[in-house]
Design a protein around this motif. Sequence first.
Motif, PDB file in Angstrom:
ATOM      1  N   GLU A  26      38.781  41.615  40.853  1.00 42.74           N
ATOM      2  CA  GLU A  26      38.451  42.187  42.157  1.00 42.74           C
ATOM      3  C   GLU A  26      39.676  42.238  43.061  1.00 42.74           C
ATOM      4  OE1 GLU A  26      33.758  40.832  42.720  1.00 42.74           O
ATOM      5  OE2 GLU A  26      35.380  39.622  43.571  1.00 42.74           O
ATOM      6  N   GLN A  27      40.525  41.233  42.947  1.00 41.44           N
ATOM      7  CA  GLN A  27      41.725  41.160  43.765  1.00 41.44           C
ATOM      8  C   GLN A  27      42.891  41.964  43.190  1.00 41.44           C
ATOM      9  OE1 GLN A  27      42.620  37.159  45.556  1.00 41.44           O
ATOM     10  NE2 GLN A  27      40.977  36.505  44.212  1.00 41.44           N
ATOM     11  N   GLY A  28      42.764  42.414  41.956  1.00 38.69           N
ATOM     12  CA  GLY A  28      43.851  43.150  41.326  1.00 38.69           C
ATOM     13  C   GLY A  28      44.993  42.262  40.879  1.00 38.69           C
ATOM     14  N   ALA A  29      44.687  41.026  40.496  1.00 41.68           N
ATOM     15  CA  ALA A  29      45.734  40.108  40.032  1.00 41.68           C
ATOM     16  C   ALA A  29      46.337  40.602  38.724  1.00 41.68           C
ATOM     17  CB  ALA A  29      45.165  38.710  39.848  1.00 41.68           C
ATOM     18  N   ASP A  30      47.644  40.424  38.577  1.00 41.83           N
ATOM     19  CA  ASP A  30      48.322  40.775  37.329  1.00 41.83           C
ATOM     20  C   ASP A  30      48.283  39.619  36.337  1.00 41.83           C
ATOM     21  OD1 ASP A  30      49.408  43.485  37.875  1.00 41.83           O
ATOM     22  OD2 ASP A  30      50.407  42.441  39.512  1.00 41.83           O
ATOM     23  N   ARG A  31      48.485  38.418  36.857  1.00 46.31           N
ATOM     24  CA  ARG A  31      48.382  37.220  36.037  1.00 46.31           C
ATOM     25  C   ARG A  31      47.669  36.147  36.847  1.00 46.31           C
ATOM     26  NH1 ARG A  31      54.124  36.392  32.758  1.00 46.31           N
ATOM     27  NH2 ARG A  31      54.468  38.599  32.256  1.00 46.31           N
TER      28      ARG A  31
ATOM     29  N   LEU B  52      45.523  30.046  40.573  1.00 43.10           N
ATOM     30  CA  LEU B  52      46.723  30.691  41.092  1.00 43.10           C
ATOM     31  C   LEU B  52      46.730  32.121  40.570  1.00 43.10           C
ATOM     32  CD1 LEU B  52      49.303  27.844  40.376  1.00 43.10           C
ATOM     33  CD2 LEU B  52      48.429  28.509  42.627  1.00 43.10           C
ATOM     34  N   ALA B  53      47.112  33.061  41.430  1.00 38.85           N
ATOM     35  CA  ALA B  53      47.158  34.463  41.031  1.00 38.85           C
ATOM     36  C   ALA B  53      48.531  35.036  41.326  1.00 38.85           C
ATOM     37  CB  ALA B  53      46.085  35.269  41.764  1.00 38.85           C
ATOM     38  N   ALA B  54      48.994  35.921  40.457  1.00 42.62           N
ATOM     39  CA  ALA B  54      50.295  36.571  40.612  1.00 42.62           C
ATOM     40  C   ALA B  54      50.109  38.067  40.792  1.00 42.62           C
ATOM     41  CB  ALA B  54      51.174  36.301  39.388  1.00 42.62           C
ATOM     42  N   PHE B  55      50.877  38.630  41.736  1.00 37.75           N
ATOM     43  CA  PHE B  55      50.883  40.064  41.993  1.00 37.75           C
ATOM     44  C   PHE B  55      52.329  40.540  41.898  1.00 37.75           C
ATOM     45  CE2 PHE B  55      47.387  38.042  44.108  1.00 37.75           C
ATOM     46  CZ  PHE B  55      46.305  38.856  43.834  1.00 37.75           C
ATOM     47  N   ALA B  56      52.552  41.535  41.068  1.00 37.55           N
ATOM     48  CA  ALA B  56      53.912  41.986  40.775  1.00 37.55           C
ATOM     49  C   ALA B  56      54.646  42.384  42.070  1.00 37.55           C
ATOM     50  CB  ALA B  56      53.855  43.164  39.803  1.00 37.55           C
TER      51      ALA B  56
ATOM     52  N   PRO C 147      47.889  24.097  33.792  1.00 39.28           N
ATOM     53  CA  PRO C 147      46.782  25.053  33.768  1.00 39.28           C
ATOM     54  C   PRO C 147      45.773  24.779  32.657  1.00 39.28           C
ATOM     55  CG  PRO C 147      48.869  26.187  34.044  1.00 39.28           C
ATOM     56  CD  PRO C 147      49.200  24.769  33.707  1.00 39.28           C
ATOM     57  N   ILE C 148      44.506  24.958  33.004  1.00 38.56           N
ATOM     58  CA  ILE C 148      43.428  24.869  32.030  1.00 38.56           C
ATOM     59  C   ILE C 148      43.428  26.119  31.156  1.00 38.56           C
ATOM     60  CG2 ILE C 148      40.909  24.784  31.773  1.00 38.56           C
ATOM     61  CD1 ILE C 148      40.887  23.322  34.528  1.00 38.56           C
ATOM     62  N   ALA C 149      43.727  27.257  31.779  1.00 32.20           N
ATOM     63  CA  ALA C 149      43.796  28.539  31.066  1.00 32.20           C
ATOM     64  C   ALA C 149      44.660  29.487  31.876  1.00 32.20           C
ATOM     65  CB  ALA C 149      42.404  29.127  30.879  1.00 32.20           C
ATOM     66  N   THR C 150      45.276  30.438  31.186  1.00 34.49           N
ATOM     67  CA  THR C 150      46.054  31.477  31.869  1.00 34.49           C
ATOM     68  C   THR C 150      45.518  32.848  31.464  1.00 34.49           C
ATOM     69  OG1 THR C 150      47.720  31.472  30.117  1.00 34.49           O
ATOM     70  CG2 THR C 150      48.143  30.072  32.039  1.00 34.49           C
ATOM     71  N   TYR C 151      45.765  33.826  32.326  1.00 31.77           N
ATOM     72  CA  TYR C 151      45.229  35.173  32.120  1.00 31.77           C
ATOM     73  C   TYR C 151      46.309  36.211  32.397  1.00 31.77           C
ATOM     74  CZ  TYR C 151      40.843  32.595  32.858  1.00 31.77           C
ATOM     75  OH  TYR C 151      39.821  31.689  32.798  1.00 31.77           O
ATOM     76  N   THR C 152      46.257  37.294  31.649  1.00 30.00           N
ATOM     77  CA  THR C 152      47.070  38.479  31.905  1.00 30.00           C
ATOM     78  C   THR C 152      46.142  39.677  31.956  1.00 30.00           C
ATOM     79  OG1 THR C 152      49.011  37.555  30.777  1.00 30.00           O
ATOM     80  CG2 THR C 152      48.958  39.941  31.096  1.00 30.00           C
TER      81      THR C 152
ATOM     82  N   LYS D  43      42.939  49.355  40.710  1.00 30.83           N
ATOM     83  CA  LYS D  43      43.373  47.973  40.538  1.00 30.83           C
ATOM     84  C   LYS D  43      42.852  47.197  41.740  1.00 30.83           C
ATOM     85  CE  LYS D  43      47.564  45.237  39.774  1.00 30.83           C
ATOM     86  NZ  LYS D  43      49.036  45.261  39.755  1.00 30.83           N
ATOM     87  N   GLY D  44      41.796  46.412  41.522  1.00 32.74           N
ATOM     88  CA  GLY D  44      41.135  45.813  42.661  1.00 32.74           C
ATOM     89  C   GLY D  44      40.543  46.907  43.528  1.00 32.74           C
ATOM     90  N   ARG D  45      40.808  46.832  44.817  1.00 33.14           N
ATOM     91  CA  ARG D  45      40.264  47.865  45.715  1.00 33.14           C
ATOM     92  C   ARG D  45      41.244  49.012  45.946  1.00 33.14           C
ATOM     93  NH1 ARG D  45      40.308  44.522  51.495  1.00 33.14           N
ATOM     94  NH2 ARG D  45      41.804  45.885  52.558  1.00 33.14           N
ATOM     95  N   VAL D  46      42.325  49.056  45.178  1.00 35.83           N
ATOM     96  CA  VAL D  46      43.302  50.139  45.293  1.00 35.83           C
ATOM     97  C   VAL D  46      42.986  51.222  44.259  1.00 35.83           C
ATOM     98  CG1 VAL D  46      45.725  50.797  45.167  1.00 35.83           C
ATOM     99  CG2 VAL D  46      45.083  48.588  46.149  1.00 35.83           C
ATOM    100  N   LEU D  47      42.731  52.416  44.746  1.00 36.34           N
ATOM    101  CA  LEU D  47      42.466  53.580  43.899  1.00 36.34           C
ATOM    102  C   LEU D  47      43.741  54.402  43.795  1.00 36.34           C
ATOM    103  CD1 LEU D  47      40.503  55.628  42.500  1.00 36.34           C
ATOM    104  CD2 LEU D  47      40.060  56.553  44.787  1.00 36.34           C
ATOM    105  N   VAL D  48      44.098  54.811  42.589  1.00 36.16           N
ATOM    106  CA  VAL D  48      45.301  55.620  42.381  1.00 36.16           C
ATOM    107  C   VAL D  48      44.880  57.028  41.978  1.00 36.16           C
ATOM    108  CG1 VAL D  48      47.449  55.871  41.092  1.00 36.16           C
ATOM    109  CG2 VAL D  48      46.639  53.589  41.725  1.00 36.16           C
ATOM    110  N   LEU D  49      45.346  58.016  42.758  1.00 27.78           N
ATOM    111  CA  LEU D  49      45.016  59.418  42.541  1.00 27.78           C
ATOM    112  C   LEU D  49      46.281  60.236  42.315  1.00 27.78           C
ATOM    113  CD1 LEU D  49      42.439  59.976  45.459  1.00 27.78           C
ATOM    114  CD2 LEU D  49      41.901  59.605  43.039  1.00 27.78           C
ATOM    115  N   GLU D  50      46.169  61.278  41.505  1.00 26.22           N
ATOM    116  CA  GLU D  50      47.245  62.253  41.338  1.00 26.22           C
ATOM    117  C   GLU D  50      46.829  63.551  42.016  1.00 26.22           C
ATOM    118  OE1 GLU D  50      48.015  62.682  37.195  1.00 26.22           O
ATOM    119  OE2 GLU D  50      49.151  60.825  37.054  1.00 26.22           O
ATOM    120  N   ARG D  51      47.776  64.136  42.737  1.00 24.85           N
ATOM    121  CA  ARG D  51      47.481  65.378  43.452  1.00 24.85           C
ATOM    122  C   ARG D  51      48.781  66.115  43.746  1.00 24.85           C
ATOM    123  NH1 ARG D  51      44.440  65.452  49.330  1.00 24.85           N
ATOM    124  NH2 ARG D  51      44.952  67.613  49.920  1.00 24.85           N
ATOM    125  N   GLY D  52      48.841  67.361  43.338  1.00 29.57           N
ATOM    126  CA  GLY D  52      49.997  68.181  43.641  1.00 29.57           C
ATOM    127  C   GLY D  52      51.308  67.628  43.109  1.00 29.57           C
TER     128      GLY D  52
END
Length: 256
Positions: free
Chosen positions: A124-129, A100-104, A184-189, A214-223
């Motif tokens: 790869e999917q950018g899961a938060d938990r 199971l994967a969680a996305f904020a 759950p067998i294990a949990t991840y953050t 985060k996963g396939r999302v690229l975050v850029l700063e500009r202007g």
Amino acid sequence: MQIVGYETGAPDGEPALILAADGDLEREPLRSGERLALTLEERHCAGTIDGSGDTARHLACDAPEAPYCPQHTDRWPCARCTGDCNLPLETCREEHAVYLAAFAPATFKVGVTRSWRLETRLREQGADRAAHVRTVENGRIARQIEADIAADVGDRVRVPTKIEGLHRAVDSDAWADLLDAYDPIATYTFEYGLDLADRPVVETMATGTVRGSKGRVLVLERGGSTYAVDMRELVGYDVSRQAASRQLQSSLSAFE
């Protein structure tokens, strides 16, 4: 020069865009804090990559469909499998994990992967938990379990939904309520180091200072604004090595 692919860097590598020119391939690293300066031009099929490692070559394609034309679109036979198969791939016979994967803030999904790829797949999917809930002997059994859980939880999260929560934290109560039904067998953050106060503006561009990915999302700063770029939406673009100059929508934070 054309963008022909991308790497998320999961689980512990470096994200990058894959560029091709006259058959040769090169990585454009996406290191946090460094400047990316590519101008997007025409977009067409990204062709295919033949071989691997140092001997890999790019085979170009001029078809107008992007990111790939029908000839160069791979169709993964397991994409919509629900376990009613005859284990068509050798990898189907490997041990699989159901997770199971969680996305904020509170979007959840079930998924399966080969056990040894679990953490890689989640990043790869950018899961938060995430929570590893079952280990089974092959992919067919895993898909059957996935299909049962998906009836309640769902098995897909679109990139726009992930971007909506980039600046938010997971709803811990909602996540705990979901896990109450499993053992759950294990949990991840997972942490991605983006540290965003506001939701980034969605854009398709390749110019700016890399904030992170985060996963396939690229975050850029500009202007003075922060932008979220789906790297798959960059694949297929011809590019030149210069900073893009077109005007972009600004985030509210740019005026504070």
